[in-house]
Design an enzyme around this catalytic site. Sequence first.
Site, PDB file in Angstrom:
ATOM      1  N   SER A  12       0.828  -1.212   0.000  1.00 35.34           N
ATOM      2  CA  SER A  12       0.000   0.000   0.000  1.00 35.34           C
ATOM      3  C   SER A  12       0.860   1.259   0.000  1.00 35.34           C
ATOM      4  CB  SER A  12      -0.920  -0.003   1.223  1.00 35.34           C
ATOM      5  OG  SER A  12      -1.813  -1.090   1.179  1.00 35.34           O
ATOM      6  N   GLY A  82      -6.085  -3.446  -8.606  1.00 36.91           N
ATOM      7  CA  GLY A  82      -7.154  -2.477  -8.386  1.00 36.91           C
ATOM      8  C   GLY A  82      -6.624  -1.159  -7.856  1.00 36.91           C
ATOM      9  N   GLN A 155     -10.148   3.366  -1.860  1.00 34.50           N
ATOM     10  CA  GLN A 155      -9.209   3.853  -2.881  1.00 34.50           C
ATOM     11  C   GLN A 155      -9.804   4.995  -3.704  1.00 34.50           C
ATOM     12  OE1 GLN A 155      -8.131   0.306  -5.025  1.00 34.50           O
ATOM     13  NE2 GLN A 155      -7.081  -0.577  -3.251  1.00 34.50           N
ATOM     14  N   ASP A 293      -8.709  -8.000   3.592  1.00 33.42           N
ATOM     15  CA  ASP A 293      -7.679  -8.931   3.139  1.00 33.42           C
ATOM     16  C   ASP A 293      -7.409 -10.033   4.154  1.00 33.42           C
ATOM     17  OD1 ASP A 293      -7.340  -7.675   0.731  1.00 33.42           O
ATOM     18  OD2 ASP A 293      -5.581  -6.531   1.329  1.00 33.42           O
TER      19      ASP A 293
END
Length: 418
Positions: A12, A82, A155, A293
């Site tokens: 990230s 993504g 996001q 996740d």
Amino acid sequence: MEGRADAPPSKSYTHRALLAALLAGGVSLVENPLWSGDTLATLEAVERLGASVESRGRVARLSSPGAAGLSWTPCIDAAESGTTMRLVTAVASLLDRPVLVYGRGRLHRRPVRPLLEALAGLGVRYLASGCCPPHSVQGPAQSGSTKVDAWGSSQYLSALLILGAGLPGGLEVSVERLESRPYVDVTVRVLEAFGARVERSGYSWFRVAGGLRATRYRVPGDWSSAAPLLAAGALAGRVGVAGLDPGDPQPDRAVVEVLREAGARVRVSGSLVEAESTGRLEAFTACIRDSPDLAPLLAALAAPACGVSRICCADRLRLKESDRVEAVLDLLHRSRVEARLAEEPGMGLCIEVRGRCGRLPGGVAYSSHGDHRVAMAAALMGLASEKPVVVEPADVVAKSYPGFWEALRGLGVALAEG
């Protein structure tokens, strides 16, 4: 199994640092980046937008003309990432010519329209055939204000904040229904490290002003990739993972408390986290609203546990690299573990797992469903099994943690390549 491993760099943070360096201009050094399938897609996009990258080793040296001098490129391939797809869509809207963003696999089933609609509020034109890529954007985006519904993905908001840091007049964003909130904190932390000024009212309103500057930035360790290693220790031995910051906003640090609730011994000493099996795991309840996740990993923990575990707030799991609801149920059913779906007030969709209160039979082939997190969870199922298991395809872990299998081998896990 017993041993110690270093946490891989955060995926990230690497995405966000590469894009901040692109918009800042000048020469930035990104230390300890993660090079995986996803982050290499962002790196390629950064290069296509005008940055030159002299090294892809432990330190990436990026030279960029900055937000005002981005190069036009007709298309950007986000591969199966993504994060790349959404964050780069916003950055590409700084250009005054159309840019097509596309990918492959399930990326074309991962939503982006709420972000496109928010960009339209800044004067950006877009073309999209539905909810998901491929799509094109054409700016230049204008400073001002917009709003975004971020239920589908945090996001969307992170993309707008990164865009705002590249706009001369900054950007105000009003937010509806934000999920996975800690990832927004990660974005803010990176932007501030590169000189941006971020004001906010909780998670409902943000204002970001530019002033990005080239900097030397070090990527922290990744809690998401450390989590399966710690779970391995809780299932089958003792594992220490070094290089983790307990105060980092990464949401998957929640694995520590879940492992404790499940009965594992967990010790945190500075940047070292250790998890040790007690020989018996207990049922637990976890809300994964901020940390989706973790869902496959938690299913692997629940399978040999005693009692009924509940993995809740799982409504968005169908929007990931696989339909993780179905993928998790598949793992459990192949392990002869009872599992069902239930709706719980205030907790949304829950996966209820009646653990076997002991080792799994094993001797089965697990499908990773092309999903890196599912592949890692299948490996954990193997550690909890009497007989060896097969994970196929196994190389999908390269999306986020290329060294996963070698890390397990280094901890004493017997692996055979088929």
